[in-house]
Each structure stands twice: as C-alpha cells, then as structure tokens.
Design a protein around this motif. Sequence first.
Motif, PDB file in Angstrom:
ATOM      1  N   ALA A  80       1.393  16.071  -3.334  1.00 50.29           N
ATOM      2  CA  ALA A  80       0.331  15.430  -4.116  1.00 50.29           C
ATOM      3  C   ALA A  80      -0.908  16.322  -4.078  1.00 50.29           C
ATOM      4  O   ALA A  80      -1.478  16.563  -3.019  1.00 50.29           O
ATOM      5  CB  ALA A  80       0.029  14.048  -3.563  1.00 50.29           C
ATOM      6  N   ASN A  82      -3.778  15.728  -5.623  1.00 48.68           N
ATOM      7  CA  ASN A  82      -5.040  15.040  -5.842  1.00 48.68           C
ATOM      8  C   ASN A  82      -5.471  14.147  -4.671  1.00 48.68           C
ATOM      9  O   ASN A  82      -6.338  13.300  -4.844  1.00 48.68           O
ATOM     10  CB  ASN A  82      -4.972  14.214  -7.126  1.00 48.68           C
ATOM     11  CG  ASN A  82      -3.866  13.183  -7.091  1.00 48.68           C
ATOM     12  OD1 ASN A  82      -2.937  13.275  -6.298  1.00 48.68           O
ATOM     13  ND2 ASN A  82      -3.952  12.195  -7.956  1.00 48.68           N
ATOM     14  N   LEU A  83      -4.899  14.346  -3.490  1.00 52.52           N
ATOM     15  CA  LEU A  83      -5.314  13.561  -2.327  1.00 52.52           C
ATOM     16  C   LEU A  83      -6.663  14.044  -1.816  1.00 52.52           C
ATOM     17  O   LEU A  83      -6.939  15.244  -1.818  1.00 52.52           O
ATOM     18  CB  LEU A  83      -4.296  13.677  -1.191  1.00 52.52           C
ATOM     19  CG  LEU A  83      -2.925  13.064  -1.409  1.00 52.52           C
ATOM     20  CD1 LEU A  83      -2.052  13.285  -0.179  1.00 52.52           C
ATOM     21  CD2 LEU A  83      -3.036  11.585  -1.723  1.00 52.52           C
ATOM     22  N   THR A  84      -7.483  13.108  -1.361  1.00 57.58           N
ATOM     23  CA  THR A  84      -8.762  13.494  -0.756  1.00 57.58           C
ATOM     24  C   THR A  84      -8.483  14.059   0.639  1.00 57.58           C
ATOM     25  O   THR A  84      -7.446  13.766   1.246  1.00 57.58           O
ATOM     26  CB  THR A  84      -9.711  12.283  -0.648  1.00 57.58           C
ATOM     27  OG1 THR A  84      -9.136  11.323   0.238  1.00 57.58           O
ATOM     28  CG2 THR A  84      -9.971  11.659  -2.013  1.00 57.58           C
ATOM     29  N   SER A  87      -7.730  11.393   3.071  1.00 56.40           N
ATOM     30  CA  SER A  87      -6.371  10.857   2.897  1.00 56.40           C
ATOM     31  C   SER A  87      -5.367  11.714   3.652  1.00 56.40           C
ATOM     32  O   SER A  87      -4.440  11.196   4.277  1.00 56.40           O
ATOM     33  CB  SER A  87      -5.996  10.813   1.414  1.00 56.40           C
ATOM     34  OG  SER A  87      -6.842   9.950   0.722  1.00 56.40           O
ATOM     35  N   ARG A  88      -5.555  13.016   3.609  1.00 55.99           N
ATOM     36  CA  ARG A  88      -4.661  13.916   4.343  1.00 55.99           C
ATOM     37  C   ARG A  88      -4.784  13.687   5.856  1.00 55.99           C
ATOM     38  O   ARG A  88      -3.791  13.758   6.584  1.00 55.99           O
ATOM     39  CB  ARG A  88      -4.953  15.369   3.987  1.00 55.99           C
ATOM     40  CG  ARG A  88      -4.585  15.695   2.551  1.00 55.99           C
ATOM     41  CD  ARG A  88      -4.737  17.180   2.254  1.00 55.99           C
ATOM     42  NE  ARG A  88      -4.541  17.436   0.840  1.00 55.99           N
ATOM     43  CZ  ARG A  88      -3.366  17.453   0.213  1.00 55.99           C
ATOM     44  NH1 ARG A  88      -2.267  17.230   0.907  1.00 55.99           N
ATOM     45  NH2 ARG A  88      -3.281  17.693  -1.074  1.00 55.99           N
ATOM     46  N   GLU A 152      -7.238   9.081  -3.675  1.00 50.57           N
ATOM     47  CA  GLU A 152      -6.996  10.238  -4.542  1.00 50.57           C
ATOM     48  C   GLU A 152      -8.296  10.665  -5.214  1.00 50.57           C
ATOM     49  O   GLU A 152      -9.164   9.837  -5.471  1.00 50.57           O
ATOM     50  CB  GLU A 152      -5.959   9.895  -5.612  1.00 50.57           C
ATOM     51  CG  GLU A 152      -4.611   9.534  -5.043  1.00 50.57           C
ATOM     52  CD  GLU A 152      -3.632   9.098  -6.128  1.00 50.57           C
ATOM     53  OE1 GLU A 152      -2.514   9.598  -6.106  1.00 50.57           O
ATOM     54  OE2 GLU A 152      -3.995   8.286  -6.979  1.00 50.57           O
ATOM     55  N   LYS A 153      -8.381  11.952  -5.511  1.00 47.26           N
ATOM     56  CA  LYS A 153      -9.532  12.468  -6.235  1.00 47.26           C
ATOM     57  C   LYS A 153      -9.430  11.996  -7.674  1.00 47.26           C
ATOM     58  O   LYS A 153      -8.348  11.904  -8.247  1.00 47.26           O
ATOM     59  CB  LYS A 153      -9.537  13.997  -6.212  1.00 47.26           C
ATOM     60  CG  LYS A 153      -9.670  14.588  -4.834  1.00 47.26           C
ATOM     61  CD  LYS A 153      -9.535  16.102  -4.908  1.00 47.26           C
ATOM     62  CE  LYS A 153      -9.396  16.678  -3.516  1.00 47.26           C
ATOM     63  NZ  LYS A 153      -9.013  18.087  -3.533  1.00 47.26           N
ATOM     64  N   ASP A 155      -9.552  12.282 -11.602  1.00 46.65           N
ATOM     65  CA  ASP A 155      -9.217  13.335 -12.554  1.00 46.65           C
ATOM     66  C   ASP A 155     -10.325  13.375 -13.608  1.00 46.65           C
ATOM     67  O   ASP A 155     -10.531  12.417 -14.361  1.00 46.65           O
ATOM     68  CB  ASP A 155      -7.857  13.045 -13.213  1.00 46.65           C
ATOM     69  CG  ASP A 155      -7.431  14.155 -14.144  1.00 46.65           C
ATOM     70  OD1 ASP A 155      -8.061  15.219 -14.146  1.00 46.65           O
ATOM     71  OD2 ASP A 155      -6.446  13.939 -14.874  1.00 46.65           O
TER      72      ASP A 155
END
Length: 158
Positions: A80, A82-84, A87-88, A152-153, A155
């Motif tokens: 993924a 677009n994870l912040t 989040s990781r 998620e970031k 878009d």
Amino acid sequence: MNILAGIIFLFSIVSDQLTKLWAVNQLKDGESIKLIGNFLRFTYAENKGAAFSILQNQLWFFIIATVVMLIILGYMFFMAKNLTPVSRLSISMIAGGAIGNFIDRLRLGHVVDFIDVRFGSFYNFPIFNIADSFVVCGTILMIILILFNKFEKSDING
C-alpha cells in the motif's frame, strides 16, 4: 519513517523475548514479585489460548491465524503506497507483537505471560506480556487512525 517502523518492529520482538526469558528464569518456580503493592506484579503464567485465555489448546489455529494475519499486515505495509507513516508504525507494532507470541507457540507450545495487574479485590486483569501490549497499542492506534480518516494519505487527484 520506515526506519522507525523497522526499529519498533525489532524492538517489540526482542524486548518481548528477553522479558519472557527473564520471566521463565526468575518467576517460573517462584512467587510473584510485587512492584506496586498488589496493583502491579510479575507472575509467571503459561497461556495455551488467546487473550483472556480464550480458545485454550488450539495451537494450530493460532499458528495458521498468525501466519495469515502477518501476510495481510506485510501486504499492507509493503504494497500500500498511500499509508501514513503512523499507520506503518501501528502495523509494525501489531506484527512485532504477533511474532513475539508466535515464537513462543512454535518453541514452547504456549505463550509466556507475566505482567499481572490487579485492581484490589474488584478486578484481576488477565496476565499478559510485552507482545500483547504491542498488539493492543498498535491496534488501538490503527482504530484511531481509521476513525479519524488518517490511516491513508489523501489522494490530491481524487
């Protein structure tokens, strides 16, 4: 930020395994060690189930469930885009904690627990370990991120 996630991941596994080794060597055949009166103590316990000792003696279920969960978490972490960063971190905490308990299940057939929290005679919280703490904290963090739409970031083009 991936470096920090990696450090958290490794720290959760190493600290869990080292504290469990200490618990086996110091607590297995002895009495509880009181840290803060009757509120916080170290007490050795072998858990053949999951949280709160549910699903006792289901070793293969836990091994398969952990492998499936780690595959899903690994896919999320590495695939993924677009994870912040936070989040990781939450994924790293959950995965590291899961691996800590997974090692115990493979090696010992049970999970070593030793952190014993009691609220007087009102409530005796189930005994847990460092891996459990990472899983719970990582999960709470993930839930907060999802609830506040920060997992998620955004878009810019969408």
